[in-house]
Design an enzyme around this catalytic site. Structure first.
Site, PDB file in Angstrom:
ATOM      1  CG  ASP A   1      23.835  36.445  -5.977  1.00 22.78           C
ATOM      2  OD1 ASP A   1      24.122  35.361  -6.698  1.00 22.78           O
ATOM      3  OD2 ASP A   1      24.299  36.852  -5.119  1.00 22.78           O
ATOM      4  CG  ASP A  33      27.313  23.514 -15.800  1.00 27.04           C
ATOM      5  OD1 ASP A  33      27.261  23.839 -15.050  1.00 27.04           O
ATOM      6  OD2 ASP A  33      27.070  24.099 -16.808  1.00 27.04           O
ATOM      7  CD  GLU A  51      28.962  26.395 -12.022  1.00 26.80           C
ATOM      8  OE1 GLU A  51      29.377  26.172 -12.810  1.00 26.80           O
ATOM      9  OE2 GLU A  51      28.728  27.141 -10.733  1.00 26.80           O
ATOM     10  CG  HIS A  68      30.418  36.956  -6.586  1.00 29.44           C
ATOM     11  ND1 HIS A  68      30.341  36.184  -6.556  1.00 29.44           N
ATOM     12  CD2 HIS A  68      31.675  36.756  -6.317  1.00 29.44           C
ATOM     13  CE1 HIS A  68      32.087  35.110  -7.053  1.00 29.44           C
ATOM     14  NE2 HIS A  68      32.269  36.311  -6.391  1.00 29.44           N
ATOM     15  NE  ARG A  74       5.341  16.231 -16.416  1.00 25.87           N
ATOM     16  CZ  ARG A  74       5.874  14.398 -16.947  1.00 25.87           C
ATOM     17  NH1 ARG A  74       4.849  13.770 -17.302  1.00 25.87           N
ATOM     18  NH2 ARG A  74       6.989  15.023 -16.725  1.00 25.87           N
ATOM     19  CG  ASN A 118      29.247  35.106 -10.436  1.00 26.14           C
ATOM     20  OD1 ASN A 118      29.096  35.468 -10.818  1.00 26.14           O
ATOM     21  ND2 ASN A 118      29.208  33.771  -9.769  1.00 26.14           N
TER      22      ASN A 118
END
Length: 505
Positions: free
Chosen positions: A378, A361, A405, A374, A394, A369
């Site tokens: 992004d 998170d 988020e 915004h 991997r 934001n």
């Protein structure tokens, strides 16, 4: 459909082979028809040759009987004492019925004409140099058929002489009786047969001397053709059929021949190959292009089908990819995560391997934001997604955007220590981005990570493992953010709201 789209070359090749097979089958059928056309022409020619041979055998048999009768009468001493008209009737009376018989002669042992059918005298004519006289003088050869000659008694007209030896009672040579047969007899035989314009028909002696030819040519009459390559097989066999090209015109013909029984004659019918194959070539010009076009259409259609199916499959796969992909970060979405974690759970249970999950998170993202906008938010989401992917290298690892988020990472066959190490790598990668965050206690963008690991023993528990990682994330946030919290469970994790002992913390 999926296999076709994945293997267009194989499908196109198979279609091309089918098209080629159709062409080959049609061409093989046409070649068989060609062989049948040649065989049919040979069969028809053999029937014509037999017709000619039967006619020649029958007529020359009659001529031989006339000669035998004349020879018997000529050697009888009493015949010479008869009046001339009665003697001629006795010798040649039956010859008058022959349509193409010109003359009949009795020639003495010195070659002079003793008697003729019409009673004419030939005091200045001596025939001792003729081939038939020479042949009969040496020994009796039965009925001898001469080369074409220009009659000295008939102002040079072409004819052949049919002769027999006259033996005296003591066996000595007593002369020759002969009939002269106009070559028109052979030409009328050709009127009964149908040969194409390039074909031919001819009658020759067994030494290769040409007697009659269709189309007619004075040049051909009496020609010695025995040394020609296409004539030699006829001189060495009683009957047969073969294809050869003429020495002069180079036209290929189907030569069918037969020796006339009891004579030295060979009858030949030779239609041209072009004439025999005329109808077949008309069919070839129609069916061969049709087969090629049809085969090409099948091959082209198979390639078009294969590539269209591949395009359709690629489009379908793209739709499927978009259905499980987050548009902003290009990571897997929540739906893909749920499917994958269930799959990896079952696999880990069967293999007895550990399965780890990370819950990531972005710290204070709502404030970021609100402060930066915004659009910048992004960009941060995309940058963090790349950082997480950079730490999970991997091919079996899965990185997904869980929502907002939050991100989730599925790590198959990854033990607790390895998962913690990867989680720490993710945290450091994000920190290394150095993205300024005015409302973060660290001044830069950071992430908090929860990690949960277990070895599945039951069929259910994948979502519980994900919830456990989420609980560890909550613990990391409570502990001050920008850190990793992890747990390892024995079997499926319990509900995070319960308080159960763990193996390691």
């Amino acid at each position: 459909m999926q296999w076709v789209g994945s293997h267009p070359f194989i499908v196109g090749t198979l279609g091309s082979l089918v098209g080629a097979a159709i062409v080959v089958i049609v061409l093989l059928g046409l070649m068989q028809q060609r062989t049948q056309a040649i065989a049919s022409t040979q069969h028809n020619s053999a029937a014509l040759v037999s017709l000619m041979s039967n006619d020649l055998e029958a007529n020359f048999g009659i001529y031989d009987l006339l000669l035998l009768d004349a020879a018997d009468s000529a050697r009888d001493p009493r015949t010479q004492s008869l009046p001339p008209d009665i003697r001629r009737r006795l010798l040649f009376g039956r010859v008058a019925g022959g349509t193409y018989l010109d003359d009949a002669f009795y020639i003495d042992a010195s070659g002079h004409v003793v008697e003729s059918r019409d009673g004419r005298a030939y005091p200045g004519v001596n025939l001792a140099d003729r081939d038939y006289f020479t042949a009969q003088h040496e020994r009796s050869v039965g009925m001898y058929i001469s080369d074409p000659i220009r009659s000295r008694a008939r102002e040079g007209q072409y004819s052949i002489a049919l002769s027999r030896r006259v033996n005296e009672y003591d066996g000595s040579f007593g002369g020759v009786v002969l009939l002269t047969l106009r070559l028109a007899y052979f030409q009328q035989l050709f009127d009964r047969i149908d040969v194409d314009p390039k074909g031919s028909a001819f009658i020759m002696l067994d030494d290769g001397t040409m007697l009659a030819h269709r189309p007619y040519s004075d040049y051909e009459v009496g020609a010695r053709v025995g040394e020609l390559d296409y004539i030699k097989p006829m001189l060495n066999s009683n009957a047969g059929s073969f294809i050869a090209a003429g020495e002069e015109d180079k036209v290929e013909r189907i030569y069918t021949f037969k020796r006339v029984p009891h004579t030295s004659l060979i009858a030949v019918v030779a239609p041209s190959v072009d004439g025999a194959l005329a109808a077949w070539r008309r069919r070839l010009r129609i069916y061969a292009p049709m087969a090629l076009i049809f085969g090409a259409l099948i091959a082209a259609s198979s390639w078009l089908l294969a590539f269209s199916m591949r395009t359709r499959l690629a489009t379908q796969k793209e739709f499927e990819r978009l259905a499980v992909t987050d548009a902003l970060t290009s990571l897997y979405n929540r739906r893909a995560l749920d499917l994958r974690i269930e799959t990896e759970w079952r696999h880990a249970r069967r293999a007895g391997e550990p399965l780890s999950v990370l819950f990531v998170d972005i710290d204070r993202f709502k404030l970021f934001n609100d402060f930066y906008g915004h659009a910048e938010g992004d960009k941060v989401l995309a940058a963090v997604a790349r950082a997480i992917c950079g730490a999970c290298r991997r091919a079996t690892d899965m990185v997904a955007r869980y929502g907002g988020e939050e991100f989730a990472v599925v790590l198959p066959a990854t033990p607790f220590d390895g998962a913690v190490k990867i989680a720490e790598g993710v945290r450091q990668q994000v920190a290394a981005l150095g993205i300024a965050h005015e409302h973060s206690e660290y001044g830069t963008l950071t992430v908090s990570i929860g990690c949960a690991t277990c070895v599945p023993h039951k069929s259910e528990g994948a979502q519980a493992l994900l919830r456990a990682a989420d609980a560890e994330l909550y613990a990391a946030k409570q502990a001050g953010r920008n850190q990793v919290k992890a747990r390892e469970f024995a079997g499926a994790p319990p509900d995070p709201r319960d308080s159960l002992p763990t193996l390691k913390a």
